[in-house]
Design a protein around this motif. Structure first.
Motif, PDB file in Angstrom:
ATOM      1  N   PRO A  38     -16.063 -18.057   8.790  1.00 36.44           N
ATOM      2  CA  PRO A  38     -16.479 -16.691   9.133  1.00 36.44           C
ATOM      3  C   PRO A  38     -15.706 -16.180  10.344  1.00 36.44           C
ATOM      4  N   ASP A  43     -13.623 -12.605   6.636  1.00 34.72           N
ATOM      5  CA  ASP A  43     -13.894 -14.037   6.555  1.00 34.72           C
ATOM      6  C   ASP A  43     -12.792 -14.732   5.759  1.00 34.72           C
ATOM      7  N   GLU A  74     -17.306 -10.619  14.814  1.00 37.90           N
ATOM      8  CA  GLU A  74     -17.762  -9.278  14.443  1.00 37.90           C
ATOM      9  C   GLU A  74     -16.574  -8.328  14.352  1.00 37.90           C
ATOM     10  N   ARG A  85     -18.513 -16.112  16.350  1.00 37.62           N
ATOM     11  CA  ARG A  85     -18.372 -16.139  14.890  1.00 37.62           C
ATOM     12  C   ARG A  85     -19.705 -15.875  14.211  1.00 37.62           C
ATOM     13  N   ARG A  86     -19.630 -15.170  13.092  1.00 39.22           N
ATOM     14  CA  ARG A  86     -20.827 -14.913  12.311  1.00 39.22           C
ATOM     15  C   ARG A  86     -21.221 -16.159  11.510  1.00 39.22           C
ATOM     16  N   SER A  87     -22.430 -16.125  10.972  1.00 39.07           N
ATOM     17  CA  SER A  87     -22.882 -17.202  10.093  1.00 39.07           C
ATOM     18  C   SER A  87     -22.241 -17.034   8.719  1.00 39.07           C
TER      19      SER A  87
END
Length: 439
Positions: free
Chosen positions: A298, A305, A301, A136-138
């Motif tokens: 989030p 979101d 990639e 997961r992204r920030s």
């Protein structure tokens, strides 16, 4: 000439090749035991009971035993008799599509606004696992909300999950509608769980309005419906949000309320035989809330979101009651609405000193964090001195800080009630000017 046969093809593919049947074994106040399906049914599967006179009632499997399955009906169990025929229906998923935007649907993906609603081609599970934590992204950038208080001291970042903690009648629904209309996103998914039926039309037509509905999917389970339906409505809303997130879109999920979701689960779990724990909530409640909240946030990639805002009903401002305590611990911030502030006429009625956005300080510049800190300090000083100020025990000149806080407080109150087209930068500029020019 009509040439799009995809909806029809999808409906035809959903017809099962075979069907399985059982019989009613026993009926009590809350649950029904069905024989003949224990080796075929799964927890969460739906069933259809055919009563005498060929009337039908639906329900859901909540527990399995060796010789029977335990079922809760979606409606009253009046008229069900031992020996009634029961059909197993494997429908623990929904089929969302782009056509759902601008529509009002129920927990089963059926239209409530009187117009046809076609199933999407792809089946989406109701209880999906969250994305892998390592992928997961920030949190993303701060989002413009059109509300000065959220553009400055309580920012919301893309992918953040926050809770709005409030009692009844303090502006919670109005605040959620402001978010739906003004927060930067592609799609808004709104779950109204346990609301009064008469409030649906008022919310969609007047509070949310036509502009808000243009990009919204509204999922509804009213207060009179089965706890199974209320619980399912929350999962349906999350599944719809995940559907749009997987397309790379930024989704705003508004769920009102997580408390009614938990209360519905309590009734189902106790009927299934789970032992009650704190204030009669079963031990599985904490994991249920955490697993729902973790599905938002989030995406990995290549995906979008889900920025999620969950409302939490707090009786008597008791932030230590079980659902408030559990929810506060799993979210990325909490917004507390106070009745006294609402009664003073300020909207949104947020208690700033008790509210926290956990995207700070990372989501603001050093200068903006200094401005936020200065505003919070002035509010805190005023609130601590408020009893003396209101009773006339404070004499001007006794403290420079208190004098400054008294001078700033009315201006800060007006600023935090500000609702307009200002950007985040413009909102910070206005707040800085207020703090630098108290007189």
């Amino acid at each position: 000439m009509f040439t799009d046969f995809k909806p029809l093809q999808t409906a035809l593919r959903a017809i099962p090749a075979s069907r399985r049947f059982g019989q009613v074994v026993s009926v009590d106040t809350a649950a029904i035991r069905i024989g003949g399906l224990s080796v075929h049914g799964h927890v969460g599967d739906q069933i259809i009971i055919t009563k005498s006179g060929n009337t039908r009632i639906s329900g859901e499997i909540i527990a399995l035993e060796k010789n029977y399955v335990l079922v809760m009906p979606y409606g009253p169990s009046d008229g069900i008799a031992i020996g009634d025929l029961v059909e197993l229906n494997y429908t623990n998923s929904i089929h969302p599509s782009e056509a759902w935007v601008g529509r009002i649907i129920d927990a089963f993906g059926e239209a409530l606004d009187g117009r046809p609603l076609y199933r999407g081609e792809k089946s989406v599970p109701l209880r999906r696992t969250p994305p892998e934590a390592a992928t997961r992204r920030s949190l993303g950038a701060r989002l413009n909300t059109s509300l000065a208080i959220f553009n400055t001291v309580l920012p919301i970042a893309q992918g953040q999950r926050i809770g709005i903690f409030a009692g009844s009648g303090v502006g919670k629904s109005s605040l959620l509608a402001e978010m739906a209309r003004g927060l930067d996103c592609d799609i808004v998914v709104i779950a109204l769980i346990g609301e009064r039926g008469r409030e649906l039309k008022e919310f969609t037509e007047h509070v949310l309005g036509p502009e808000g509905m243009k990009r919204a999917v509204v999922i509804v389970a009213t207060s009179d419906q089965s706890p199974l339906v209320k619980r399912r409505a929350a999962w349906t809303a999350m599944a719809v949000a995940e559907y749009f997130r997987d397309q790379g879109k930024h989704v705003l999920l508004l769920m009102d309320s997580i408390t009614r979701f938990a209360e519905a689960h309590r009734e189902v779990a106790l009927t299934a035989g789970e032992a009650p724990s704190l204030r009669a909530f079963p031990p599985s409640t904490a994991n249920l809330i955490a697993s729902l909240a973790e599905r938002a946030g989030p995406g990995p990639e290549g995906a979008g979101d889900i920025t999620a805002i969950f409302s939490v009903l707090v009786a008597g401002s008791d932030m230590e009651e079980p659902i408030a305590d559990i929810t506060r611990g799993v979210l990325d911030g909490h917004i507390i609405l106070e009745r006294e502030i609402a009664e003073s006429g300020r909207f949104p009625a947020i208690d700033i000193t008790r509210s926290v956005s956990r995207c700070l300080p990372a989501s603001a510049t050093p200068e903006e964090n200094m401005t936020i800190g200065a505003a919070r300090k002035m509010l805190s000083i005023y609130e601590k001195a408020a009893p003396m100020i209101h009773t006339g025990l404070y004499a001007k000149g006794s403290s420079e800080e208190i004098d400054e806080a008294i001078s700033l407080y009315p201006k800060l109150e007006l600023f935090f009630a500000k609702n307009g087209p200002e950007t985040i930068t413009e909102s910070f500029t206005l707040l800085t000017e207020i703090l630098n020019h108290p007189d």
